[in-house]
Design an enzyme around this catalytic site. Sequence first.
Site, PDB file in Angstrom:
ATOM      1  N   TYR A  33      -8.955   4.094 -17.207  1.00 48.26           N
ATOM      2  CA  TYR A  33      -9.906   3.729 -18.263  1.00 48.26           C
ATOM      3  C   TYR A  33      -9.626   4.448 -19.576  1.00 48.26           C
ATOM      4  O   TYR A  33      -9.504   3.827 -20.602  1.00 48.26           O
ATOM      5  CB  TYR A  33     -11.355   3.973 -17.804  1.00 48.26           C
ATOM      6  CG  TYR A  33     -11.740   3.003 -16.712  1.00 48.26           C
ATOM      7  CD1 TYR A  33     -12.175   1.730 -17.034  1.00 48.26           C
ATOM      8  CD2 TYR A  33     -11.601   3.331 -15.361  1.00 48.26           C
ATOM      9  CE1 TYR A  33     -12.486   0.801 -16.047  1.00 48.26           C
ATOM     10  CE2 TYR A  33     -11.905   2.413 -14.368  1.00 48.26           C
ATOM     11  CZ  TYR A  33     -12.346   1.152 -14.723  1.00 48.26           C
ATOM     12  OH  TYR A  33     -12.639   0.243 -13.748  1.00 48.26           O
ATOM     13  N   ASN A  60      -6.301   3.257 -11.121  1.00 47.03           N
ATOM     14  CA  ASN A  60      -7.451   2.803 -11.912  1.00 47.03           C
ATOM     15  C   ASN A  60      -7.477   3.612 -13.206  1.00 47.03           C
ATOM     16  O   ASN A  60      -7.657   4.826 -13.178  1.00 47.03           O
ATOM     17  CB  ASN A  60      -8.770   3.067 -11.169  1.00 47.03           C
ATOM     18  CG  ASN A  60      -8.931   2.203  -9.932  1.00 47.03           C
ATOM     19  OD1 ASN A  60      -8.109   1.322  -9.671  1.00 47.03           O
ATOM     20  ND2 ASN A  60      -9.984   2.439  -9.190  1.00 47.03           N
ATOM     21  N   HIS A 105     -14.724   0.957  -0.478  1.00 43.01           N
ATOM     22  CA  HIS A 105     -14.931   1.134  -1.925  1.00 43.01           C
ATOM     23  C   HIS A 105     -16.300   1.799  -2.085  1.00 43.01           C
ATOM     24  O   HIS A 105     -17.311   1.143  -2.301  1.00 43.01           O
ATOM     25  CB  HIS A 105     -14.871  -0.236  -2.612  1.00 43.01           C
ATOM     26  CG  HIS A 105     -14.670  -0.170  -4.093  1.00 43.01           C
ATOM     27  ND1 HIS A 105     -13.620  -0.785  -4.734  1.00 43.01           N
ATOM     28  CD2 HIS A 105     -15.379   0.433  -5.076  1.00 43.01           C
ATOM     29  CE1 HIS A 105     -13.688  -0.567  -6.042  1.00 43.01           C
ATOM     30  NE2 HIS A 105     -14.751   0.164  -6.268  1.00 43.01           N
ATOM     31  N   TRP A 117     -10.613  -5.248 -14.515  1.00 36.47           N
ATOM     32  CA  TRP A 117     -11.887  -4.918 -13.852  1.00 36.47           C
ATOM     33  C   TRP A 117     -13.028  -5.266 -14.768  1.00 36.47           C
ATOM     34  O   TRP A 117     -13.001  -4.860 -15.924  1.00 36.47           O
ATOM     35  CB  TRP A 117     -11.938  -3.425 -13.517  1.00 36.47           C
ATOM     36  CG  TRP A 117     -13.244  -3.039 -12.933  1.00 36.47           C
ATOM     37  CD1 TRP A 117     -14.345  -2.547 -13.578  1.00 36.47           C
ATOM     38  CD2 TRP A 117     -13.622  -3.135 -11.539  1.00 36.47           C
ATOM     39  NE1 TRP A 117     -15.374  -2.338 -12.696  1.00 36.47           N
ATOM     40  CE2 TRP A 117     -14.955  -2.691 -11.441  1.00 36.47           C
ATOM     41  CE3 TRP A 117     -12.960  -3.563 -10.389  1.00 36.47           C
ATOM     42  CZ2 TRP A 117     -15.636  -2.656 -10.220  1.00 36.47           C
ATOM     43  CZ3 TRP A 117     -13.648  -3.526  -9.185  1.00 36.47           C
ATOM     44  CH2 TRP A 117     -14.968  -3.064  -9.105  1.00 36.47           C
ATOM     45  N   GLU A 146      -7.378  -1.194 -11.459  1.00 37.64           N
ATOM     46  CA  GLU A 146      -8.557  -1.386 -12.315  1.00 37.64           C
ATOM     47  C   GLU A 146      -8.201  -0.995 -13.735  1.00 37.64           C
ATOM     48  O   GLU A 146      -7.501   0.000 -13.963  1.00 37.64           O
ATOM     49  CB  GLU A 146      -9.740  -0.501 -11.891  1.00 37.64           C
ATOM     50  CG  GLU A 146     -10.436  -0.956 -10.645  1.00 37.64           C
ATOM     51  CD  GLU A 146     -11.627  -0.057 -10.268  1.00 37.64           C
ATOM     52  OE1 GLU A 146     -12.216   0.617 -11.150  1.00 37.64           O
ATOM     53  OE2 GLU A 146     -11.959  -0.036  -9.074  1.00 37.64           O
ATOM     54  N   ASN A 200     -10.862   3.472  -2.247  1.00 32.96           N
ATOM     55  CA  ASN A 200     -10.868   3.425  -3.698  1.00 32.96           C
ATOM     56  C   ASN A 200     -11.236   4.812  -4.223  1.00 32.96           C
ATOM     57  O   ASN A 200     -12.243   5.395  -3.802  1.00 32.96           O
ATOM     58  CB  ASN A 200     -11.916   2.420  -4.189  1.00 32.96           C
ATOM     59  CG  ASN A 200     -11.937   2.341  -5.702  1.00 32.96           C
ATOM     60  OD1 ASN A 200     -10.962   1.929  -6.316  1.00 32.96           O
ATOM     61  ND2 ASN A 200     -13.020   2.784  -6.317  1.00 32.96           N
ATOM     62  N   GLU A 201     -10.436   5.354  -5.110  1.00 31.29           N
ATOM     63  CA  GLU A 201     -10.721   6.621  -5.797  1.00 31.29           C
ATOM     64  C   GLU A 201     -11.273   7.715  -4.868  1.00 31.29           C
ATOM     65  O   GLU A 201     -12.419   8.130  -5.004  1.00 31.29           O
ATOM     66  CB  GLU A 201     -11.711   6.377  -6.939  1.00 31.29           C
ATOM     67  CG  GLU A 201     -11.186   5.405  -7.983  1.00 31.29           C
ATOM     68  CD  GLU A 201     -12.147   5.226  -9.172  1.00 31.29           C
ATOM     69  OE1 GLU A 201     -13.251   5.806  -9.151  1.00 31.29           O
ATOM     70  OE2 GLU A 201     -11.770   4.517 -10.123  1.00 31.29           O
ATOM     71  N   ARG A 204      -8.851  -8.712  -6.106  1.00 37.05           N
ATOM     72  CA  ARG A 204      -9.094  -7.432  -5.436  1.00 37.05           C
ATOM     73  C   ARG A 204     -10.556  -7.386  -5.031  1.00 37.05           C
ATOM     74  O   ARG A 204     -11.449  -7.409  -5.874  1.00 37.05           O
ATOM     75  CB  ARG A 204      -8.754  -6.264  -6.352  1.00 37.05           C
ATOM     76  CG  ARG A 204      -8.996  -4.917  -5.697  1.00 37.05           C
ATOM     77  CD  ARG A 204      -8.407  -3.764  -6.497  1.00 37.05           C
ATOM     78  NE  ARG A 204      -8.743  -2.502  -5.889  1.00 37.05           N
ATOM     79  CZ  ARG A 204      -9.605  -1.607  -6.404  1.00 37.05           C
ATOM     80  NH1 ARG A 204     -10.170  -1.820  -7.582  1.00 37.05           N
ATOM     81  NH2 ARG A 204      -9.881  -0.493  -5.768  1.00 37.05           N
ATOM     82  N   GLU A 241     -22.968  -1.392 -12.216  1.00 35.76           N
ATOM     83  CA  GLU A 241     -22.159  -0.188 -12.385  1.00 35.76           C
ATOM     84  C   GLU A 241     -23.026   1.056 -12.198  1.00 35.76           C
ATOM     85  O   GLU A 241     -23.294   1.827 -13.122  1.00 35.76           O
ATOM     86  CB  GLU A 241     -21.457  -0.179 -13.745  1.00 35.76           C
ATOM     87  CG  GLU A 241     -20.372  -1.243 -13.869  1.00 35.76           C
ATOM     88  CD  GLU A 241     -19.068  -0.916 -13.110  1.00 35.76           C
ATOM     89  OE1 GLU A 241     -18.877   0.240 -12.707  1.00 35.76           O
ATOM     90  OE2 GLU A 241     -18.265  -1.856 -12.938  1.00 35.76           O
ATOM     91  N   GLN A 291     -21.041  -3.914  -5.265  1.00 38.21           N
ATOM     92  CA  GLN A 291     -21.428  -4.152  -6.649  1.00 38.21           C
ATOM     93  C   GLN A 291     -21.730  -5.620  -6.942  1.00 38.21           C
ATOM     94  O   GLN A 291     -22.207  -5.942  -8.019  1.00 38.21           O
ATOM     95  CB  GLN A 291     -20.330  -3.637  -7.589  1.00 38.21           C
ATOM     96  CG  GLN A 291     -20.269  -2.110  -7.607  1.00 38.21           C
ATOM     97  CD  GLN A 291     -19.081  -1.585  -8.393  1.00 38.21           C
ATOM     98  OE1 GLN A 291     -17.954  -1.610  -7.906  1.00 38.21           O
ATOM     99  NE2 GLN A 291     -19.323  -1.122  -9.601  1.00 38.21           N
TER     100      GLN A 291
END
Length: 515
Positions: free
Chosen positions: A353, A351, A171, A469, A425, A216-217, A125, A476, A67
């Site tokens: 949100y 993470n 990731h 994050w 995150e 990641n996730e 991170r 994104e 990213q």
Amino acid sequence: MAILYIVFLHSNLSHARDVITGFGSASVQIGREYPISFKGFQNSSSIPKRASFPSNFIFGVGSSAMQIEGAAHEGGRGLGVWDDNVERHRATFVDGDKFSTLIEHYKRYKEDVQHLKHLGVDSYRMSISWSRVMPNGTLRGGINKEGINFYNNLINELLKNGIEPFVTIMHFDYPLALQQKFGGFLNRSIVHHYKDYCELLFKTYGDRVKHWTTFNEPTATPILHMHGIDNDAAERCQDTGKCSEAYTILHNYLICHAAAVKLYRQKFQATQGGEIGLVLQAQNFVPYSSKEEDVDAAQRLMDFTYGWVLNPIYHGDYPQIMRKLVGNRLPEFTKKEKHMLKGSLDFIGVNYYMSIFARHESNRSKMYYIDNFDALAATTEFNAEGNTLGPMEQYSKFHVYPEGLYNILIYINEKYQNPKIYITENGIASPNMTNPLKDENRIAYIATHINATKAAIDNGVNVRGYFAWPAFDTFEFHQGYSGHWGLYHVDFNDNLKRVPKASAEWYKNLLTSNC
Ligand SMILES: *[C@@H]1O[C@H](CO)[C@@H](O)[C@H](O)[C@H]1NC(C)=O
Ligand SMILES: *[C@@H]1O[C@H](CO)[C@@H](O)[C@H](O)[C@H]1NC(C)=O
Ligand SMILES: *[C@@H]1O[C@H](CO)[C@@H](O)[C@H](O)[C@H]1NC(C)=O
Ligand SMILES: *[C@@H]1O[C@H](CO)[C@@H](O)[C@H](O)[C@H]1NC(C)=O
Ligand SMILES: *[C@@H]1O[C@H](CO)[C@@H](O)[C@H](O)[C@H]1NC(C)=O
Ligand SMILES: *[C@@H]1O[C@H](CO)[C@@H](O)[C@H](O)[C@H]1NC(C)=O
């Protein structure tokens, strides 16, 4: 990253809202509501000071290689699956034309480390691009010295400036060659390549890197696969073989994870003294009504989210409800794999949100876009009384619900034996803001979530760190740079100049002031 945005574009608009919030978060009622109010945020005076956190608590900020690095075709890097995806579907990505250069972190890492230093963070991170160090994904295909050097330089620069690297091994992005040659994570033979890659990293960087996460996730990739991102055709779970493939992908992730942890523990941990874990997408599912069927639906979604990954690691197998509802489409672990999985983490990354309601839905073709796989549950923005989880924040259009973070931390703590946790995150978009530098919404968001983190610690949860994050405006996925997610603004009209936003100065102040 906010994976929510990935799926956004692949859904039709009428579902967009549910899709966004569908990746929110989750908590079955656990009988401990906490009054952590986003609306109640006026200024930092009511937010816990740094000194009120345990002295070894880590404050940090995050990013991921694909990213921010750019230099997609430079320095001997091979292509990753996302290079290919963006290239082939460029028109569907905002800022798709920027994907191969991004914010040029690859070239400007020294400057970026100075910005991180300005923030006063303890830790950064970051992730490593598999394609940069092993261009075709395999040892036989060769190790790219320039790529190896890049991360050596970045890690050294961080340490020189008093910042600890907190490294994600994968990731989302991985070498395209592995996907083209044998289907990537659909094929179990990826395990030994992933293990080779991990060994290279442990051997090369482990003297300086003390925090590793394998993935990641992990639940995000199977979902993306089903919805045509790791893959060309988007199809729904119940209609297709894709859903079975999604279970297979996650299965192989888990075996890769366990193999990497075993390797680290056997060959590196004792001498290097680091720790290794994995990072979950944390969703808080709240029952749509007090009806038993909705309470059960919310619990099923918890099991299909947390249990899917954590039960094999804690108990050696998937949750029973998954075995029951998914049947023989859910792969089996061998005895050896079960043994390898059990206990294979030192900490859990979370993470978070936002949050979402969960409602019983027995008609599988009525389940929403993300389907929630076979959980016989649908997610909704409004509950039976027409309420949402938290107020809608005007710029991001997120429902902001710090209680969800608190609840999920309590849930994981109770269900999974008081593990060590890092919030890996947490952040918010601010699209359409006239002046992206005045991101008061981000300050309120981060402040109230740090407050929720503190409340969880005070209630016995073993949280060891918090990472906002992201550090810099990042690409994104389908939303490109339009979300202005960073604590640092990146000015595409002025040579990618990094400019601290109000949130960056606020965070710095929280981290560096003593009172
Ligand atoms: C901070 O958390 C406490 C609970 O520990 C809560 O009472 C308070 O309302 C929260 N403040 C904000 C602004 O979120
Ligand atoms: C901050 O908010 C509190 C209420 O939470 C208020 O009493 C105080 O005056 C505010 N301080 C500033 C500097 O605005
Ligand atoms: C990578 O390159 C090596 C050596 O050229 C080759 O043998 C191997 O098949 C390649 N692997 C993939 C996945 O393309
Ligand atoms: C898995 O990969 C191997 C090569 O490592 C290949 O022989 C096999 O056909 C692949 N299986 C599938 C289902 O693609
Ligand atoms: C399930 O939902 C679909 C789509 O709305 C509908 O066509 C179908 O009749 C429903 N099935 C049942 C058993 O209600
Ligand atoms: C931002 O503005 C665009 C164009 O006016 C609009 O389509 C989009 O919905 C807005 N996004 C948000 C989150 O308000």
